[in-house]
Design a protein around this motif. Sequence first.
Motif, PDB file in Angstrom:
ATOM      1  N   LEU C 226      -6.822   7.847  -4.459  1.00 15.11           N
ATOM      2  CA  LEU C 226      -5.844   8.336  -5.034  1.00 15.11           C
ATOM      3  C   LEU C 226      -4.950   8.703  -3.899  1.00 15.11           C
ATOM      4  O   LEU C 226      -3.832   8.512  -4.095  1.00 15.11           O
ATOM      5  N   ALA C 227      -5.513   9.493  -3.035  1.00 10.61           N
ATOM      6  CA  ALA C 227      -4.571  10.188  -2.199  1.00 10.61           C
ATOM      7  C   ALA C 227      -3.934   9.100  -1.380  1.00 10.61           C
ATOM      8  O   ALA C 227      -2.518   9.054  -0.751  1.00 10.61           O
ATOM      9  N   ILE C 228      -4.504   7.930  -1.000  1.00 13.04           N
ATOM     10  CA  ILE C 228      -4.111   6.941  -0.066  1.00 13.04           C
ATOM     11  C   ILE C 228      -2.767   6.118  -0.867  1.00 13.04           C
ATOM     12  O   ILE C 228      -1.828   6.015  -0.316  1.00 13.04           O
ATOM     13  N   GLU C 229      -3.156   6.229  -2.312  1.00 12.92           N
ATOM     14  CA  GLU C 229      -2.089   5.484  -3.026  1.00 12.92           C
ATOM     15  C   GLU C 229      -0.725   6.400  -2.972  1.00 12.92           C
ATOM     16  O   GLU C 229       0.202   5.928  -2.852  1.00 12.92           O
ATOM     17  N   GLU C 230      -1.348   7.785  -3.029  1.00 17.16           N
ATOM     18  CA  GLU C 230       0.311   8.479  -3.236  1.00 17.16           C
ATOM     19  C   GLU C 230       0.958   8.811  -1.809  1.00 17.16           C
ATOM     20  O   GLU C 230       2.135   9.060  -1.900  1.00 17.16           O
ATOM     21  N   VAL C 237      -5.282   2.653   5.464  1.00 20.09           N
ATOM     22  CA  VAL C 237      -6.605   3.103   5.385  1.00 20.09           C
ATOM     23  C   VAL C 237      -7.531   2.524   4.296  1.00 20.09           C
ATOM     24  O   VAL C 237      -6.901   2.321   3.245  1.00 20.09           O
ATOM     25  N   ASN C 238      -8.675   2.278   4.827  1.00 18.33           N
ATOM     26  CA  ASN C 238      -9.490   1.471   3.951  1.00 18.33           C
ATOM     27  C   ASN C 238     -10.437   2.329   3.309  1.00 18.33           C
ATOM     28  O   ASN C 238     -11.092   3.234   3.989  1.00 18.33           O
ATOM     29  N   GLN C 249     -11.959   0.630 -10.702  1.00 23.59           N
ATOM     30  CA  GLN C 249     -11.178  -0.632 -11.110  1.00 23.59           C
ATOM     31  C   GLN C 249      -9.610  -0.533 -10.673  1.00 23.59           C
ATOM     32  O   GLN C 249      -9.163  -1.313  -9.833  1.00 23.59           O
ATOM     33  N   LYS C 250      -8.954   0.456 -10.969  1.00 22.81           N
ATOM     34  CA  LYS C 250      -7.548   0.663 -10.864  1.00 22.81           C
ATOM     35  C   LYS C 250      -7.333   0.510  -9.317  1.00 22.81           C
ATOM     36  O   LYS C 250      -6.242  -0.237  -8.984  1.00 22.81           O
ATOM     37  N   TYR C 251      -8.105   1.159  -8.477  1.00 26.34           N
ATOM     38  CA  TYR C 251      -7.788   1.362  -7.260  1.00 26.34           C
ATOM     39  C   TYR C 251      -8.214   0.235  -6.468  1.00 26.34           C
ATOM     40  O   TYR C 251      -7.698  -0.472  -5.412  1.00 26.34           O
ATOM     41  N   GLY C 255      -5.419  -2.200  -4.247  1.00 21.80           N
ATOM     42  CA  GLY C 255      -5.873  -2.407  -2.971  1.00 21.80           C
ATOM     43  C   GLY C 255      -5.985  -0.980  -2.285  1.00 21.80           C
ATOM     44  O   GLY C 255      -6.335  -0.902  -0.987  1.00 21.80           O
ATOM     45  N   ALA C 256      -5.871   0.305  -2.958  1.00 23.65           N
ATOM     46  CA  ALA C 256      -6.325   1.638  -2.178  1.00 23.65           C
ATOM     47  C   ALA C 256      -7.758   1.614  -1.989  1.00 23.65           C
ATOM     48  O   ALA C 256      -8.123   2.307  -1.071  1.00 23.65           O
TER      49      ALA C 256
END
Lengths: 332, 352, 327, 510
Positions: C226-230, C237-238, C249-251, C255-256
């Motif tokens: 979530l943090a990566i997406e935001e 960052v992987n 699933q959504k992440y 690709g987050a």
Amino acid sequence: MRKWTKTSEFYVAIIILVLFVAIGSQNGAFFSSANMFDLIRSSIVPGIFVICTMMVIISGGIDVSFPAIATFSMFSATKIILMLDLDLPVFVAFLLAGIIGLGLGLINGLLIAYFKLPTLIVTLGTSSMFSGFLLTFVGSRQISNLPPALEQFGKTPFIKFTTDAGITVGLPMSVLITAAVIVIVAIMMKYTMIGRGIYALGGDPVSAERIGFNTKFLQCFVYGFVGFLAGIAGMIQTTMMRSSNPVDLLGTELLIIAAVVLGGVRITGGHGTVIGALLGLLLIVTIQNSLILVGIPSYWQRFVIGALILVGTGVAAYQIKRSSSKRSSILT
Amino acid sequence: MSNHASKRRGTDSSYDDLSFSIKRWLSSDGNLTRLFVIMVLVFVTMAILSPRTFLSLDSFSSMAFQFPVLGILSLAMMLSMISGGIDLSIVGIANLTSILAAMVMVRLIPEGASAGTSLLYIAVGIVCAMIVGILCGLLNGFAVAKIGIPPILVTLGSMQMFMGLAIVITKGQAIVGLPEQFSAIGNGSVVGIPMPLIIFILCIGAAYLLLNRRPFGMKLQLLGSNPTASRYGGIRNTTVLLKTYALSGLLASIAGLVMIALTNSAKADYGTSYILQAILVVVLGGVNPNGGFGKIAGVVMAVLTLQFLSSGLNALHVGNFFKDFIWGIVLILVMVINVVSPRMKWKRKPAG
Amino acid sequence: GGSTPGNNKGSGGTNKGGDDGNKKYKIATVVKLTGVAWFDRMEEGVKEFGKTTGHDTFMQGPQKADAALQVQIIEDLIAQKVDAITVVPFSAEALEPVLKKARDKGIVVITHEADGMVNTDFNIEAFDNLEYGAFLMDNLAKAMGEEGEYMTTVGSLTTKSHMQWEEGAYNRQQEKYPNMKAVARKLETNDDQKVASEKLRETFKAFPNLKGFQGASGNDAAGAALAIEESGLIGKVNVVGTSVPSVSQKYLESGAMSMIGFWDPAEAAKAMNTIAVKVLEGKAGDIKEGFDLGVPGYNKLIVKDGKYLYGAAWVGVTKENVTDYDF
Amino acid sequence: MPKALIELNHINKSFAGVHALKDVSLRIDYGEVHCLAGENGCGKSTLIKVMSGVHAPDHGEIRIDGELRSQLNPIEAINSGVQVIYQDFSIFPNLTVAENIALNGELAQRKKWINWSKMRQTAKQALDKVGVDLDLNAKVEHLSVADKQLIAISRALMHRAKLIVMDEPTTALTQKEVRALFRVIEGLKRDGISILFVSHKLEEVFELSERITIMRNGKNVISERTDQLNREKLVYYMTGRQIDESYYEVEKKTGTPLLRTDNLSLKGCFEHISLSIHPGEIVGLTGLLGSGRTELAESLFGLTPATGGLIYRDGQAVNIQSVQDAEGHGIAYVPEDRLTEGLFLEQSIERNMVVSVIDGQKDKWGMIDGKKVKSTVRSWIEKLGIVAHSPLSPVKTLSGGNQQRVVLARWLAANPKVLILNGPSVGVDIGSKEDIHQVIRDLARQGLGVLMISDDLPELRQNCNRVLVMKRGRIIGESEGKSFTQEVWSQLHDGHDEEAGLAENRGSTA
Ligand SMILES: Nc1ncnc2c1ncn2[C@@H]1O[C@H](COP(=O)(O)OP(=O)(O)OP(=O)(O)O)[C@@H](O)[C@H]1O
Ligand SMILES: Nc1ncnc2c1ncn2[C@@H]1O[C@H](COP(=O)(O)OP(=O)(O)OP(=O)(O)O)[C@@H](O)[C@H]1O
Ligand SMILES: [Mg+2]
Ligand SMILES: [Mg+2]
């Protein structure tokens, strides 16, 4: 103008400054805009809780049920909306969570106002009831696929920009809700009869009744309103985490109460300000979110948090004790 | 003036009666009576709902191993609450001290020590734990009484510190392999009474003497109901508070020792759920969260009520969340009854 | 421990299993915590096992993750005279005495996620913890191109399996990926998504070159993603970690998150219950190297010291196969 | 009969087990100053709470302006023109002076929003009426008891009330404020506002009232025009006995004083205090608020140790740094604020009485000796004539006079050599006051030294050998006890310096 230097808000602010300088000198990244925004982000949900707790404590009570109310409201509201399967605008979700929270808060309020039960006991009891009910009868499984409107709200930033390092820094829309809550409550506490009534109630409930405050109404109002806000805060948590988890938030009550008391809200009731409560929260959030920056190994982090809470409160308490024991001279 | 005084004298004659009477003792405090009735009600309900499992000897023995730890922690919580404070650090103290004891018993003990030697190490471990428990309590007491930090903040901070220290010491791992003689404390019985229960009863006895028979107990209760007046009345508030938190720490360390004897291992995070449970038990037991009042009998009955409820519901295989739900309802019901029933009594016989 | 399964299943198994092979048993499953997706899924397995075999199976667990509460639940189960207890300990050490008590009373005890447990008839692991950690590290390394800084989190420093996974991962990195570097290890998230998210943000500020995140607790990877997406760090960052498909699933799709690992708790429940019934029926001797429990992932058991069983039940899920799972 | 402003007929009221009002009737006419008198606990405050809507009567009717009010509540009572200054002030320690004074006016007008500057204005006006000057933004908790009482008075005065009820409004006030209050009452009377006044100070009763209603044990005894009554009759109706004014007579004391201070001072509070108390002496100490007299007493008792000068006990210099030191040297102190400093309200009478001697009531096991405690308690209850249902009932159930005796008993039980009394008979009825004075005199005759701080001139006159007057932290004069009258007091106090006309700076001296 010497007077505000005697307030606990003043000392907490000083401690925060000292802490900021200390952390910043260890790691310059502390003062980066990214970090400041992250501190605010971390305070969005606790910010509302702190306001709730402040109101309750000022009114002479204590509420440990707000996390349970928040979780109950957000989870059941999310569930209801998913069940309805309509594309409702996002404020409906917030309203629904708020109303559920209001209902639960009123249960607290009625028990406290009409049976005159100790607030700690009532809220311990209802907290256990609410979360027990939620997990038994509503559901215990995290909802990961939120209704589209909520998901969208969670993704919409209020501010957003990209730093040189290529990180997107921003704050979600929900920061506006918290800001609005803070402003509204600050105005209410200072400039409305209800607000002053809450202070009066916390100062001396018997006198409050005698000079004509409807204390039963006031208590129901406080707990109901706090329930409403908790519901809203819960929904913010859901949108920020983009999932609704029925065991989220539980167990955060003690730290929130500590933050509020740290900010000079007197646990015995009647005293406290919105600014103070927020400063208390800022201190706690800063401590919690800076240990990696300072480079404290994970094994030591919990110890350091505890020690900093003790030192911070100790300095503030000691200063206040000293300044209040100084009398102004009556000798001529 | 003496004739005047005699004219007005109307003192209740039972005051001089020093003998003990259960009836008078129960009726001296309506809350206690009601709590007793509720405890019995819960017991009977559970017995009716699942007579075979709940009413068995095994079930009682199982309960007797379960509630002593919470009971001892509740006594610790009770002391600080009577003083008008709260002690959130008891579980932290319990774990920190028991980890130290376990380290003495496990790490320091020489390889292949004789029974006598290991008993010695056990004793050293126990004493160490108790001393550290008292020191931890003194730290709390100092911060509360001398520096003037609100108890809820002090103990919240020190709770983190103690647990943090325990994690630092153990790197989060459990310390295992306590000597068998020590585990016997947790899992053994003397004439059919489980050891933890015996320890709990000893703690109750000591706490009773301290609270009701020693001057300290009276001072504590007076301080709890009005700290300003107690200062004017010649009570050393600082000393009393220091003693209170030290005792709370001592009881916590005893609870910790029982806990590690029960689990045969020590770890930084055992029993964290006991903090709120202990508060719950103590307030249900009639201790005034604002300080000044508290009866040990109330706390003991509250612990038992909680245990009956918990074991009874376990026997029904209801989910734990449902248990929470019921527990909340019972707590609030008890409090409502406490408020409503005296009101009804007045209605029946006014001006009695 | 020198005890072998044969001599230990003892009293309970024989005198109950003796009369009738079709006897129905009362088997309790005790988990760390109820109300989380993971153990909800396990309960499905417990119920399904009960339905298909006709045994009286049920699941219990504390509402808060606390060893002391788990001890109490087992105490009560002993008093209820169940035939077998299968248990996922919050803290294995803490349960030794109470499980000993259970076994002394003739109750069969099967454990899961408690490698090295003494007072158990069998401990079954979905896999070897160190190897699972290494497996996650291999995936992280692949995502990171085998070089760069990474961080690790655990739910709590006191959770043994999380610590072992982390150790396994770290050891694997030290061995095989010398160009990778752990800049922050074992940060505690308290099993909280929000905390995990905050830890990632903070670490990234302290170490702006951060390229990898490995989370142990079921909420860590999702919080980090979530943090990566935001923060717009997708691709920079992987994230790998333990999670369940429904949450991640959504992440994975955005690709987050690169990959998640898990094992199906429902299958683990079935495996535990199957072993319990075997022991109760007096057939503990059957369980040997290579034994097939008839549960997916547990078809070829590895056996160490007679009673420590290992399956190969971990599953690695990526964007491609995430839709294959419905929990 | 013309319509009365307020009429209470056949009021009955019981609390859990206490029949507080038994068929009480009271009538107050327009523009009348009416006094309600009676011993502690006879039901005066309860009657007042009934007419202000705080308590609902069990039986009986309330008429305001002839109109029957069956469901009176506080806000309605206020709106009907009944304003009450409660015995316990009913003010909010956590709010500012301005708010305390102006808030309930706003509330009565059903305002929803607060206008701070208007509130401050209103408050200023009200304070001006009583002639005091307080910082409007100060929180009330930091003020002295007298200031709190003045705030309660100001709050009641600022309303367009028809009836102002004052339940013992002068207990904490010194001469100066009492005079100011009386002037205000005169003014109200001229405006046609009725006053119901409760006081245990008979001079005040006679000076102010036009009619007196006397209660005893929850019943009316008599309601009579003041000019039909005299002091003796009033006392007799109230207490059912004769009380004569008597004086404490002792010969001049010489020799080593029990307690002597030499240039004692406490930074910012008092300085150069030299006084001595001989065995058998009752030394009075008076002065306006903020004169430092309470601070002096508290220093002698070790609560705020003095920063300079010396204290001698029996001629030996002693160091008093804590209450325990003071106790050890046989010094006892009965504080002025009974409710917060003196009593553990929720705790039993027994505990309240033995708190200072509990360490001396142990048996050989170090446990509290129940028998010893009980006999101590019983003997003091009897010696002081404390009226209590049971020593085990909470001390809050006692009336003011009896509560005061409990505090006194606590320190007398410690067998002190020097007893410091701060306002020993505040709020105590005339009979009890006499009893307390007798106890103190008896003890003094047996060799106790007493320092009596009081604002009650007759009390000082009747009991003290000498009276010291303090002003701004210094002793400015001394008078023979028997000749200590209002004139002497004014002379000593105002003659001290020329700036006497300046308003005292209060508010900062808690
Ligand atoms: N809140 C209460 N609860 C129970 N009993 C009460 C309460 N208030 C008053 N009483 C009882 O009513 C009786 C009369 O009380 P009240 O306060 O009216 O006396 P009073 O005349 O005002 O005394 P004083 O003149 O000392 O103020 C007392 O004996 C007391 O026991
Ligand atoms: N909460 C209470 N519970 C029971 N009785 C009470 C309570 N409060 C007051 N009383 C009773 O009310 C009576 C009057 O109390 P109060 O203090 O009002 O007396 P008072 O006449 O005003 O005394 P004083 O003149 O000394 O101030 C007392 O006899 C006391 O027993
Ligand atoms: Mg009164
Ligand atoms: Mg009175």
